[in-house]
Design an enzyme around this catalytic site. Structure first.
Site, PDB file in Angstrom:
ATOM      1  N   HIS A  46       0.826  -1.203   0.000  1.00  0.00           N
ATOM      2  CA  HIS A  46       0.000   0.000   0.000  1.00  0.00           C
ATOM      3  C   HIS A  46       0.865   1.260   0.000  1.00  0.00           C
ATOM      4  O   HIS A  46       1.069   1.902   1.035  1.00  0.00           O
ATOM      5  CB  HIS A  46      -0.957  -0.016   1.198  1.00  0.00           C
ATOM      6  CG  HIS A  46      -2.119  -0.928   1.002  1.00  0.00           C
ATOM      7  ND1 HIS A  46      -2.841  -1.468   2.039  1.00  0.00           N
ATOM      8  CD2 HIS A  46      -2.696  -1.412  -0.138  1.00  0.00           C
ATOM      9  CE1 HIS A  46      -3.807  -2.245   1.553  1.00  0.00           C
ATOM     10  NE2 HIS A  46      -3.734  -2.213   0.241  1.00  0.00           N
ATOM     11  N   CYS A 101       3.516 -11.898   2.510  1.00  0.00           N
ATOM     12  CA  CYS A 101       4.531 -11.801   3.550  1.00  0.00           C
ATOM     13  C   CYS A 101       4.560 -13.102   4.350  1.00  0.00           C
ATOM     14  O   CYS A 101       3.503 -13.607   4.752  1.00  0.00           O
ATOM     15  CB  CYS A 101       4.208 -10.628   4.483  1.00  0.00           C
ATOM     16  SG  CYS A 101       5.295 -10.571   5.924  1.00  0.00           S
ATOM     17  N   GLU A 131      -5.617  -8.095   3.760  1.00  0.00           N
ATOM     18  CA  GLU A 131      -5.047  -9.142   4.600  1.00  0.00           C
ATOM     19  C   GLU A 131      -6.142  -9.928   5.329  1.00  0.00           C
ATOM     20  O   GLU A 131      -6.081 -11.152   5.438  1.00  0.00           O
ATOM     21  CB  GLU A 131      -4.066  -8.552   5.623  1.00  0.00           C
ATOM     22  CG  GLU A 131      -3.355  -9.646   6.407  1.00  0.00           C
ATOM     23  CD  GLU A 131      -2.461  -9.129   7.519  1.00  0.00           C
ATOM     24  OE1 GLU A 131      -2.308  -9.845   8.524  1.00  0.00           O
ATOM     25  OE2 GLU A 131      -1.909  -8.010   7.386  1.00  0.00           O
ATOM     26  N   THR A 170      -1.815  -8.703  10.941  1.00  0.00           N
ATOM     27  CA  THR A 170      -0.441  -8.442  11.410  1.00  0.00           C
ATOM     28  C   THR A 170      -0.118  -6.967  11.608  1.00  0.00           C
ATOM     29  O   THR A 170       0.924  -6.644  12.170  1.00  0.00           O
ATOM     30  CB  THR A 170       0.588  -9.028  10.429  1.00  0.00           C
ATOM     31  OG1 THR A 170       0.452  -8.368   9.160  1.00  0.00           O
ATOM     32  CG2 THR A 170       0.416 -10.529  10.254  1.00  0.00           C
ATOM     33  N   SER A 228      -2.942   2.304   3.982  1.00  0.00           N
ATOM     34  CA  SER A 228      -1.962   1.465   4.682  1.00  0.00           C
ATOM     35  C   SER A 228      -2.363   1.352   6.146  1.00  0.00           C
ATOM     36  O   SER A 228      -2.300   2.326   6.900  1.00  0.00           O
ATOM     37  CB  SER A 228      -0.569   2.086   4.559  1.00  0.00           C
ATOM     38  OG  SER A 228       0.317   1.530   5.506  1.00  0.00           O
ATOM     39  N   SER A 229      -2.748   0.151   6.559  1.00  0.00           N
ATOM     40  CA  SER A 229      -3.204  -0.055   7.936  1.00  0.00           C
ATOM     41  C   SER A 229      -2.119   0.288   8.944  1.00  0.00           C
ATOM     42  O   SER A 229      -2.355   1.009   9.918  1.00  0.00           O
ATOM     43  CB  SER A 229      -3.643  -1.513   8.124  1.00  0.00           C
ATOM     44  OG  SER A 229      -3.942  -1.774   9.474  1.00  0.00           O
TER      45      SER A 229
END
Length: 316
Positions: A46, A101, A131, A170, A228-229
């Site tokens: 992201h 990942c 995710e 994560t 982007s978390s």
């Protein structure tokens, strides 16, 4: 005219993590091996700058597998994908490379093991995040219940209170997640958790660095993307840790200078998918307006490295 003084606290670690590094390398190596175009399902990570850079090199970003021709390689993003996606790629006889990942893959394996043991899974995560979709998609529809907040725990309707396990996205806030886990354990004392924390080392380390500098800084800038978390969590963590003003910026030209007027100290960090070149761009912008003194705030040293998939390490 004399520039006003500014103490710049620079978080370490910041920016790229090993999973993001690996994902970008996978796209670059795929382009070297197979030539352009190489297709990528969803943003590889992201960050607009990273995506635009890879697009310029010949990567084509698409939303779904249906948008890819079957005769070109396709790469799955670092966030992970539901099991149905690689299965469909294999059915179509496509060349595909999974850039998930490894720390996300670890959560996938945990969820599968719990499911095979007959446990119902509760996932702590953000609804709609790639995710979360990827992790829940490792198991049959309905096998995973999602909670986003501690309040959600009270409304869970589970199959058997003694046969539960939880996993987490994560990239969550460590503190928020601890509160949700506590709520789960209070309501379901027998619930099983991961052997090792699901929130990845990079997310944890970046949040710890922000906490260490937040109380010293009048304001904080987090370089990262709105989708982007982990970057958004850094803004929240900074604000909660005592920094009166925290702002997410994608590039230096996004900085709200009026909001920073009168400050004497500033914290600067970057989310795990933001490249260092963008941090340097922000520092340059600050130095045009202030007499900057940089102080590094280091709370951890990272030396994690993940190998790229074997298909990229052997000749075409």
């Amino acid at each position: 005219m004399t520039k006003p003084p500014l103490t710049l606290y620079l978080a370490a670690p910041r920016g790229f993590c090993a999973g993001v590094d690996r994902a970008i390398k996978i796209v670059e190596m795929a382009l070297e091996k197979w030539g352009a175009p190489v297709y990528v399902r969803h943003e590889i990570v992201h960050n607009k700058y990273v995506v635009d850079d890879l697009r310029a090199k010949g990567a084509v970003f698409v939303e779904e597998l249906d948008d890819c021709p079957t005769d070109r390689p396709v790469i799955f993003s670092a966030h992970g994908v539901p099991k149905a996606v690689p299965a469909e790629a294999a059915r179509r006889e496509m060349i595909y490379v999974d850039a998930t990942c490894p720390l996300v893959s670890k959560v996938h394996v945990e969820a599968e093991r719990h499911h095979e043991a007959g446990l119902q899974i509760i996932m702590i995560g953000h609804d709609g995040h790639p995710e979360t979709i990827g992790t829940m998609g490792q198991l049959p529809e309905g096998a995973v219940l999602l909670v986003e907040t501690a309040e959600d725990v009270a409304n869970l309707n589970v199959r058997d209170e003694s046969e539960l396990a939880y996993v987490t996205q994560t990239t969550l806030s460590v503190d928020d997640t601890a509160g949700i886990v506590a709520a789960l354990k209070t309501r379901f004392p027998d619930i099983r958790g991961p052997h090792k924390e699901d929130i990845c080392y990079a997310t944890t380390n970046r949040q710890e660095a922000v906490k260490a500098m937040a109380a010293q800084a009048d304001a904080m800038l987090v370089v990262g993307a709105p989708n982007s978390s982990n970057s958004r969590r850094l803004v929240e963590v900074g604000a909660r840790a005592g920094c009166t003003y925290a702002q997410l910026v994608q590039r230096a030209n996004d900085i709200d200078w009026r909001a920073l007027e009168g400050m004497r100290s500033l914290g600067l960090t970057a989310g795990a998918s933001a490249p260092e070149v963008l941090v340097n761009e922000v520092i340059d912008a600050l130095q045009t307006r202030y007499d900057v003194t940089i102080q590094q705030v280091e709370t951890a040293v990272e030396n994690v490295e993940f190998k790229v998939p074997r298909v990229l390490r052997v000749p075409a």
